[in-house]
Scaffold this motif. Sequence first.
Motif, PDB file in Angstrom:
ATOM      1  N   SER A  77      -9.134  14.830   1.741  1.00  0.00           N
ATOM      2  CA  SER A  77     -10.010  13.760   1.246  1.00  0.00           C
ATOM      3  C   SER A  77      -9.299  12.853   0.251  1.00  0.00           C
ATOM      4  O   SER A  77      -8.250  13.215  -0.306  1.00  0.00           O
ATOM      5  CB  SER A  77     -11.245  14.359   0.586  1.00  0.00           C
ATOM      6  OG  SER A  77     -10.917  14.861  -0.685  1.00  0.00           O
ATOM      7  N   ALA A  78      -9.882  11.669   0.055  1.00  0.00           N
ATOM      8  CA  ALA A  78      -9.399  10.718  -0.952  1.00  0.00           C
ATOM      9  C   ALA A  78     -10.506   9.705  -1.226  1.00  0.00           C
ATOM     10  O   ALA A  78     -11.418   9.549  -0.416  1.00  0.00           O
ATOM     11  CB  ALA A  78      -8.144  10.000  -0.471  1.00  0.00           C
ATOM     12  N   SER A  79     -10.400   9.011  -2.370  1.00  0.00           N
ATOM     13  CA  SER A  79     -11.422   8.037  -2.752  1.00  0.00           C
ATOM     14  C   SER A  79     -10.788   6.706  -3.101  1.00  0.00           C
ATOM     15  O   SER A  79      -9.612   6.645  -3.470  1.00  0.00           O
ATOM     16  CB  SER A  79     -12.181   8.502  -3.995  1.00  0.00           C
ATOM     17  OG  SER A  79     -12.673   9.782  -3.802  1.00  0.00           O
ATOM     18  N   ALA A  80     -11.604   5.654  -3.041  1.00  0.00           N
ATOM     19  CA  ALA A  80     -11.147   4.337  -3.494  1.00  0.00           C
ATOM     20  C   ALA A  80     -12.359   3.520  -3.906  1.00  0.00           C
ATOM     21  O   ALA A  80     -13.482   3.796  -3.472  1.00  0.00           O
ATOM     22  CB  ALA A  80     -10.375   3.622  -2.387  1.00  0.00           C
ATOM     23  N   SER A  81     -12.134   2.530  -4.759  1.00  0.00           N
ATOM     24  CA  SER A  81     -13.237   1.668  -5.155  1.00  0.00           C
ATOM     25  C   SER A  81     -12.756   0.253  -5.396  1.00  0.00           C
ATOM     26  O   SER A  81     -11.556   0.020  -5.620  1.00  0.00           O
ATOM     27  CB  SER A  81     -13.928   2.216  -6.403  1.00  0.00           C
ATOM     28  OG  SER A  81     -13.089   2.070  -7.517  1.00  0.00           O
ATOM     29  N   THR A  82     -13.695  -0.686  -5.333  1.00  0.00           N
ATOM     30  CA  THR A  82     -13.373  -2.087  -5.578  1.00  0.00           C
ATOM     31  C   THR A  82     -14.615  -2.822  -6.080  1.00  0.00           C
ATOM     32  O   THR A  82     -15.737  -2.384  -5.837  1.00  0.00           O
ATOM     33  CB  THR A  82     -12.853  -2.771  -4.292  1.00  0.00           C
ATOM     34  OG1 THR A  82     -12.596  -4.148  -4.586  1.00  0.00           O
ATOM     35  CG2 THR A  82     -13.881  -2.714  -3.174  1.00  0.00           C
ATOM     36  N   SER A  83     -14.394  -3.926  -6.798  1.00  0.00           N
ATOM     37  CA  SER A  83     -15.525  -4.737  -7.221  1.00  0.00           C
ATOM     38  C   SER A  83     -15.653  -5.969  -6.324  1.00  0.00           C
ATOM     39  O   SER A  83     -16.510  -6.805  -6.521  1.00  0.00           O
ATOM     40  CB  SER A  83     -15.338  -5.172  -8.675  1.00  0.00           C
ATOM     41  OG  SER A  83     -14.121  -5.878  -8.824  1.00  0.00           O
ATOM     42  N   ALA A  96      -6.673   1.980   1.526  1.00  0.00           N
ATOM     43  CA  ALA A  96      -6.089   2.656   0.363  1.00  0.00           C
ATOM     44  C   ALA A  96      -6.513   4.122   0.336  1.00  0.00           C
ATOM     45  O   ALA A  96      -5.700   5.016   0.090  1.00  0.00           O
ATOM     46  CB  ALA A  96      -6.525   1.953  -0.923  1.00  0.00           C
ATOM     47  N   SER A  99      -4.798   6.042   3.128  1.00  0.00           N
ATOM     48  CA  SER A  99      -3.385   6.225   2.856  1.00  0.00           C
ATOM     49  C   SER A  99      -3.163   7.385   1.882  1.00  0.00           C
ATOM     50  O   SER A  99      -2.242   8.194   2.044  1.00  0.00           O
ATOM     51  CB  SER A  99      -2.827   4.899   2.348  1.00  0.00           C
ATOM     52  OG  SER A  99      -1.774   5.110   1.468  1.00  0.00           O
ATOM     53  N   ILE A 100      -4.027   7.505   0.872  1.00  0.00           N
ATOM     54  CA  ILE A 100      -3.915   8.621  -0.077  1.00  0.00           C
ATOM     55  C   ILE A 100      -4.193   9.942   0.644  1.00  0.00           C
ATOM     56  O   ILE A 100      -3.514  10.954   0.415  1.00  0.00           O
ATOM     57  CB  ILE A 100      -4.872   8.412  -1.276  1.00  0.00           C
ATOM     58  CG1 ILE A 100      -4.365   7.267  -2.146  1.00  0.00           C
ATOM     59  CG2 ILE A 100      -4.988   9.700  -2.098  1.00  0.00           C
ATOM     60  CD1 ILE A 100      -5.296   6.873  -3.273  1.00  0.00           C
ATOM     61  N   TYR A 103      -1.615  12.297   2.086  1.00  0.00           N
ATOM     62  CA  TYR A 103      -0.774  13.135   1.227  1.00  0.00           C
ATOM     63  C   TYR A 103      -1.531  14.253   0.526  1.00  0.00           C
ATOM     64  O   TYR A 103      -0.932  15.106  -0.098  1.00  0.00           O
ATOM     65  CB  TYR A 103      -0.062  12.251   0.187  1.00  0.00           C
ATOM     66  CG  TYR A 103       0.828  11.239   0.836  1.00  0.00           C
ATOM     67  CD1 TYR A 103       2.098  11.611   1.293  1.00  0.00           C
ATOM     68  CD2 TYR A 103       0.403   9.930   1.056  1.00  0.00           C
ATOM     69  CE1 TYR A 103       2.917  10.695   1.930  1.00  0.00           C
ATOM     70  CE2 TYR A 103       1.216   9.012   1.686  1.00  0.00           C
ATOM     71  CZ  TYR A 103       2.471   9.393   2.124  1.00  0.00           C
ATOM     72  OH  TYR A 103       3.286   8.500   2.757  1.00  0.00           O
ATOM     73  N   THR A 104      -2.859  14.225   0.572  1.00  0.00           N
ATOM     74  CA  THR A 104      -3.596  15.290  -0.111  1.00  0.00           C
ATOM     75  C   THR A 104      -3.619  16.526   0.784  1.00  0.00           C
ATOM     76  O   THR A 104      -3.437  16.445   1.995  1.00  0.00           O
ATOM     77  CB  THR A 104      -5.027  14.850  -0.466  1.00  0.00           C
ATOM     78  OG1 THR A 104      -5.682  14.391   0.708  1.00  0.00           O
ATOM     79  CG2 THR A 104      -5.010  13.738  -1.503  1.00  0.00           C
ATOM     80  N   ALA A 105      -3.861  17.679   0.149  1.00  0.00           N
ATOM     81  CA  ALA A 105      -3.761  18.957   0.853  1.00  0.00           C
ATOM     82  C   ALA A 105      -5.055  19.295   1.589  1.00  0.00           C
ATOM     83  O   ALA A 105      -6.127  18.809   1.240  1.00  0.00           O
ATOM     84  CB  ALA A 105      -3.430  20.053  -0.150  1.00  0.00           C
ATOM     85  N   GLU A 106      -4.949  20.149   2.592  1.00  0.00           N
ATOM     86  CA  GLU A 106      -6.131  20.705   3.260  1.00  0.00           C
ATOM     87  C   GLU A 106      -6.917  21.506   2.237  1.00  0.00           C
ATOM     88  O   GLU A 106      -6.354  22.311   1.500  1.00  0.00           O
ATOM     89  CB  GLU A 106      -5.696  21.662   4.393  1.00  0.00           C
ATOM     90  CG  GLU A 106      -5.051  20.994   5.582  1.00  0.00           C
ATOM     91  CD  GLU A 106      -6.079  20.372   6.528  1.00  0.00           C
ATOM     92  OE1 GLU A 106      -7.262  20.761   6.460  1.00  0.00           O
ATOM     93  OE2 GLU A 106      -5.688  19.481   7.306  1.00  0.00           O
ATOM     94  N   ASP A 107      -8.218  21.280   2.205  1.00  0.00           N
ATOM     95  CA  ASP A 107      -9.063  22.033   1.286  1.00  0.00           C
ATOM     96  C   ASP A 107     -10.338  22.333   2.049  1.00  0.00           C
ATOM     97  O   ASP A 107     -11.168  21.446   2.274  1.00  0.00           O
ATOM     98  CB  ASP A 107      -9.342  21.161   0.054  1.00  0.00           C
ATOM     99  CG  ASP A 107     -10.186  21.884  -0.978  1.00  0.00           C
ATOM    100  OD1 ASP A 107     -10.697  22.987  -0.648  1.00  0.00           O
ATOM    101  OD2 ASP A 107     -10.331  21.350  -2.081  1.00  0.00           O
TER     102      ASP A 107
END
Lengths: 451, 481
Positions: A77-83, A96, A99-100, A103-107
């Motif tokens: 998983s990964a998160s992103a935000s924008t205004s 974004a 893309s993150i 690289y994050t691990a299996e959880d």
Amino acid sequence: MSAQTDLLRDSVASKQALATLVEKVLDEARSQGVSAAEADVSVGQGLSVTVRLGEVETVEHNRDKNLGLTVFFGHKSASASTSDFSAAAIRDTVRAACSIAKYTAEDECAGLADLKQLAKDPPDLDLHHPWNLSAEVATAMARECEDAARGVDRRIKNSEGATVSSYDGLEVYGNTNGFLGAIPASRQSLSCSVIAQDDAGMQRDYWYSVARDASDLQTPEQVGTIAGHRALRRLGARQPGTRETPVVYEAPVASTLLSHFVGAVRGSSLYRQASFLLDHVGKQVFSDWVRIVEQPHLPKAMGSTPFDNEGVATREHDLVTGGTLKRYVLDSYSARKLGLQTTGNAGGVHNLTIEPGERDLPALLKYMETGLLITELIGFGVNIVTGDYSRGATGFWIEKGEIQYPVEEITVAGNLKSIFTDIQAVGNDVDTRGNIRSGSILVASMTVAGN
Amino acid sequence: MTASLQKARESLLEPAGISDSELERLMGRLLSHQIDYADLYFQYRRHESWVLEEGKVKTGSHSIEQGVGVRAVSQEKTGFAYSDEIGLPPLLDAASAARAIAQQGQNAKVPVAWQGAQGLDLYAPADPLASLPDASKVKLLEDVEAEARRQDPRVKQVMANLAAVHEVIMVVRSDGVLAADVRPLVRLNVVVIVEHNGRREQGVAGGGGRCSYQYFYDKDAALGYAREAVRQALVNLEATDAPAGTMPVVLGPGWPGILLHEAIGHGLEGDFNRKGTSAFAGRIGEQVASRQCTVVDDGTLRDRRGSLNVDDEGTPTQNTVLIENGVLKQYMQDTLNARLTGLAPTGNGRRESYAHVPMPRMTNTYMLAGDYDPQEIIASVDKGIYAANFGGGQVDITSGKFVFSASEAYLIEKGKITRPIKGATLIGNGPDVLTRVSKVGNDLQLDPGVGTCGKEGQSVPVGVGQPTLGIDGLTVGGTQN
């Protein structure tokens, strides 16, 4: 800005507009190959006016918007935000996050909330009461409030000002499990902070009122008068000697004890083994008469919500019954880590209330007879891993159940585990302004350090 | 500065089609009311964070914020509005809302030419998020975790967080000044939980600055944080209850300088002193500290977390002497409070973002080195405590009472450090605590780059520092009476 004003003008249309936006974000995520996603879009606008010493000091216009997104690729998983809500910005934001996630691990615990936990037909909790507040009206109210405070006594010589503010927001949450829900909510407040001065020095204190609906606020005169009296009564404060003593936490600061309790039974503290209350479900944590209940559906309340940050239905249920811990405070992730079910607490607790007793604050002080009344706490000396507690305090020395003199430059210390079991009474003077609701709390014994 | 201004124009103004003539039109709108001063604050901010726990980088996040804050000042009144859309129509709306603070009429002339501010050049204007491949960021956190676990079998949990911010700001002022800054910021934080015989304790360490991720590889910084967090946690496993009461306290060098930030710094901010709400108001020229104490606020230190080339109002930062040989010299000012009190701005006008109003804030606040050997300071205490590390602090600027909480402390008995004690909050009175400083060490250190200061709901990165300090009496909030 103009687009956003339109978004909030008509609440049905704005709900639809934000819902469409959430769908667009989730569609974009699907098109970039996610296996699941959730999105949260919020817009809000407000006005805040401060008057100091009778003159307008600031007029602030707030307009906010934010889009937050979490993507899942299986158990990554990964998160992103924008205004920025433009199509290009949405695409970039999803990109974004994706893309993150490479690289994050299996959880294996990562993922959306379980389908069956999601809120169906979320109740309308009457949280949205827009207030068409003009700068002129706000100025008049703030001035009336500050005048009341300054009129309390000639020793109220200075002021940090009185502020009237209004905020109107709308939040829409959706996920790829088909959940889509909106929470329109308003927040109105009135606050005042003044300074009393005599030959010995200056003392500041404040008061505030907050409500969903402006008609539920305390009057400007009430707020100002309370602020003035609170500052005045602190004049002439002394530093008492070091001792062990009973302590009453006045209601506005009593909620901090419960907030430390929540910190220790929160899922993230537990699975990280970063809590002094590990493995305490079913065990005695408070005196046997203590009940602590979460009431997320109280109409108009500041902590009410029909569903949590993951769309999980919230419901009234006990956290502590008969002094015994009944459950933890969990979101889906921490629940899976602990092999339990979510308790609908993604984002925190909702109107957590310690059941009030019979006594008002004066009666509670009489019951204590001799000890310390704390009215303000400062600093961060709380260790949730060990329960060690040591904070700066201001308040009053009590003898024969009556206030004797103000005290300052002291610390109160103990260990939260014993502070909780040492709670002897809860007042009926419940402070309902926050997410945690408590009357004043009497603790049998703490170490007070002074001179 | 010229390069920053060029970069700010390219990334903030040009995409929105805003040229100098649009800036003039916006200023014209603001200054058609009786406004003494106005500014526009353009900002673009990109942030990322990577989080490791239980041995793996479980999640990461990325955010983009951009917008413009529009401020109009008339005497003591401030009108403020902002837009998260950078474009002429919303900015004209915001200007109309902000100028409503004053009546129609004209106090100030619209600038006919823009002039670039002379800022400093304290850090490289590069994007730190792009300074390392994502795979290496993950690897760095995994290495930190491995290093922590390698130290001791009692290490049970390691949590580590790596974050960076890339920020471009541009200030357009009604006096015709244009200023810009490109600000990098990186941070790595490690929390370790150790367990022995059923007792659990934690240790925390970290650092960073206005630089690229390379910072964490130089001088072994990242792995050093891991070892330091474990060391602190193991010390705390042995800690016994802290004493309660007023006693001599020796503060270690570096981060314990949070004492200065709380006890002195906030009370010397220009807004509180103009309003007379600070316990330090009206005390310039008075002896407020021991003659050994000289305290400065210095925004000009290279690569430091609290440093800025220009502040958020376009004023270059400077090294401001607050207290010299114990005498109170001056307050920290933004433009509003400087103008109202007839003083010069000191480069301390800061704001959390475009959506917040600027106010006087600290940068890097520290005490200069004195003459004493740190060992000599400890040896001079018969019974007291030595505090080596701290968590947060807070101050009531009106009464002057401040607290800061020790996270690593020891008992001093007969001039020797004997055993570790549990963390406790220390409380004192700002205007007199430095008068009780008996000895200032010769070992000035700045903190590792971990400070964040909160004021009126706004957070900004700051730095602190000090040499070892001996204080004759401070109230220690332990439990052993």
